[in-house]
Design an enzyme around this catalytic site. Structure first.
Site, PDB file in Angstrom:
ATOM      1  N   HIS A  80      55.308  23.169  18.160  1.00 18.06           N
ATOM      2  CA  HIS A  80      54.602  22.985  16.793  1.00 18.06           C
ATOM      3  C   HIS A  80      53.954  21.384  16.631  1.00 18.06           C
ATOM      4  O   HIS A  80      53.280  21.235  15.555  1.00 18.06           O
ATOM      5  CB  HIS A  80      55.396  23.306  15.669  1.00 18.06           C
ATOM      6  N   THR A 130      65.957  37.758  23.773  1.00 19.87           N
ATOM      7  CA  THR A 130      64.436  38.388  23.995  1.00 19.87           C
ATOM      8  C   THR A 130      63.558  37.361  23.566  1.00 19.87           C
ATOM      9  O   THR A 130      63.626  36.871  22.684  1.00 19.87           O
ATOM     10  CB  THR A 130      64.331  39.482  23.283  1.00 19.87           C
ATOM     11  N   CYS A 149      63.303  14.780   8.368  1.00 22.96           N
ATOM     12  CA  CYS A 149      64.761  15.171   7.908  1.00 22.96           C
ATOM     13  C   CYS A 149      65.067  13.865   7.065  1.00 22.96           C
ATOM     14  O   CYS A 149      65.763  14.056   5.955  1.00 22.96           O
ATOM     15  CB  CYS A 149      65.481  14.921   9.075  1.00 22.96           C
TER      16      CYS A 149
END
Ligand code: PLP
Length: 372
Positions: free
Chosen positions: A196, A232, A315
Site C-alpha cells: 500500500h 490461504t 500511528c
C-alpha cells in the site's frame, strides 16, 4: 482534498485496480486447490511474486507474501530468534525504527533477548563507529530501515549489512518507505516491503529472504509459502501487489524526477521560517518533515481540513504521543509539536502542492500573529 500523506499510504493506481478486478468479481478459486481454477489463481500469484522480486531487485533470494510489512517484520525477527545459533542472543536496532521493529524487539527483550537500541545523530543518521563497537559474536541480527517513514532520512544499509556479516550477524532491512521509490540497497538478508506504500492494495506485504537465511515459521497451518507462512493467499491482493511493483519499476525514474521537482516547489511555496527535520542530503525527497518556532502542528491540521498531512507517522499522530523519531533527533517536546510531515509522490501535481504549502505557510503566520 489535497492528499499529502504519502508515507501513511498511497492512492491505488488505476492500473492496479484494473488488474485486481477479475480476481475480486469473478475468480474466487483457492490458489492452493488442485482444480484448473486453483492452478490459474496459483499461476497469477507466481507472476505477481516475480514482479515483486524484480522490483526489489536483489539477487540470491525470494519473496514470501504476508498480510503486511508488520507481519513480515514480526516474522523476520521472531523467526530468526527461533533459529538462532547457540550463544547469539543479541539484537541491535536503532531508536528511529518503525514501531513494527521496535515493539517486536521489546517483546523479544521481555522474553530474554538482549536488546541494544542505538541512538542517532542530530541529522537522523546512524553513527557507524557506534554500531561497530556493538557488533560482536553475540549479535544475532541487526535491524535498520532504509528510509525513515517520519523524516525521510536514509541509512547506509549496504555498509551496515557488511559490518553485520563480518560479525556473523543477520541483517534485516525495513524497506517499506524505500521500495518503489529508491533502488534498494544490496546486502541485507531479510527485507520487508508493503504494497500500500507503492500504490497497491492494503493487507498484503512481503518478506524477501536470502537463500539459507529464511526465518522459522511464525504462522503454522496449511504449509503455504514453502511451509514458511501458512494461510490461504488472496489472489486479488497478490495480483494487485505485483501490478503495483511492475508499475513502480517502470515508473522509477519518472516518479523520482517528479518527486525532486515537487520538493523544490514545496520549499519555494513554504517560504522562510521553516527548518527541515533530519538530514537534507541523505534523504528521500518525497518526505518533507519541517518545524517552525511556536507552531501548533495539531491546530494547523485542524485548520486545514481539506489538506491531508500529518504530525509524524500515522500511528504517532493517532496516539497523541510525541514522535519517538523527532525525540531521537534531540528535539524537545515543544519542537516535536511544532513539526509537520508533508508526503507527496506520483499523483501529486506541482500546482496542488504549491497551493497547499502556500496555505500552510499563511496559516502558520496567522497563528504567530494570534499568539503574539
Ligand atoms: N515500516 C515502515 C517504515 C512503515 O512506514 C510502515 C507503515 O506505516 C510499516 C513498517 C508497516 O507496514 P504495514 O502497513 O504494511 O504493516
Amino acid at each position: 482534498m489535497i492528499y499529502l500523506d504519502y508515507q501513511a499510504t498511497t492512492p491505488l493506481a488505476p492500473e492496479v485496480a484494473k488488474a485486481m478486478q477479475p480476481w475480486i468479481e469473478e475468480k474466487f478459486a483457492n490458489p492452493h486447490s488442485p482444480s484448473r481454477w486453483g492452478h490459474e489463481a496459483e499461476a497469477a500469484i507466481e507472476v505477481a511474486r516475480k514482479q515483486v522480486e524484480r522490483a526489489i531487485g536483489l539477487k540470491g533470494g525470494s519473496v514470501a507474501f504476508t498480510g503486511s510489512a508488520t507481519e513480515a517484520i514480526n516474522w523476520a525477527l521472531k523467526g530468526s530468534v527461533e533459529k538462532a545459533p547457540r550463544g547469539r542472543n543479541r539484537i541491535v536496532t536503532v531508536a528511529t525504527e518503525h514501531a513494527a521493529v521496535l515493539d517486536t524487539c521489546e517483546w523479544l527483550a521481555a522474553r530474554g533477548i538482549d536488546l541494544t537500541i542505538l541512538p542517532v545523530q542530530p541529522d537522523g543518521r546512524i553513527d557507524l563507529d557506534l554500531l561497530a563497537r556493538e557488533l560482536d559474536e553475540r549479535v544475532l541480527l541487526v535491524a535498520v530501515m532504509q528510509v525513515n517513514n517520519e523524516i525521510g532520512v536514509t541509512q547506509p544499509i549496504s555498509e551496515i549489512a557488511d559490518m553485520s556479516h563480518k560479525a556473523g550477524a543477520l541483517m534485516l532491512c525495513d524497506a517499506v518507505q524505500a521500495f518503489g521509490r529508491l533502488d534498494l540497497c544490496n546486502g541485507p538478508d531479510l527485507v520487508a516491503v508493503s504494497a500500500h506504500k507503492i500504490h497497491g492494495p492494503k493487507g498484503v506485504g512481503a518478506l524477501w529472504m536470502r537463500k539459507g537465511k529464511e526465518p522459522a515459521a511464525l504462522l503454522h497451518g496449511g504449509g503455504q509459502e514453502q511451509g514458511l507462512r501458512s494461510g490461504t493467499l488472496a489472489p486479488m491482493l497478490c495480483v494487485g501487489f505485483g501490478a503495483a511493483a511492475k508499475l513502480a519499476d517502470e515508473h522509477r525514474t519518472r516518479d523520482y524526477d517528479h518527486v525532486q521537482r515537487l520538493w523544490k516547489a514545496a520549499i519555494a511555496a513554504l517560504g522562510p521560517g521553516w527548518v527541515i527535520n533530519g538530514s537534507t542530503t541523505h534523504r528521500y525527497h518525497g518526505n518533507l518533515n519541517i518545524r517552525r518556532e511556536g507552531l501548533d502542528g495539531a491546530r494547523l491540521i485542524a485548520d486545514l481540513r481539506d489538506v491531508a498531512f500529518s504530525l509524524g507517522s500515522a500511528c504517532a499522530s493517532g496516539s497523541g504521543r510525541p514522535s519517538h523519531v523527532l525525540r531521537a533527533l534531540g528535539l524537545d517536546y515543544r519542537l516535536t509539536r511544532s513539526s509537520i510531515r508533508l508526503g507527496f509522490g506520483r499523483y501529486t501535481t506541482q500546482h496542488e502542492l504549491s497551493d497547499a504549502c502556500a496555505r500552510i505557510a499563511a496559516h502558520a503566520v496567522a497563528q504567530e500573529k494570534l499568539d503574539a
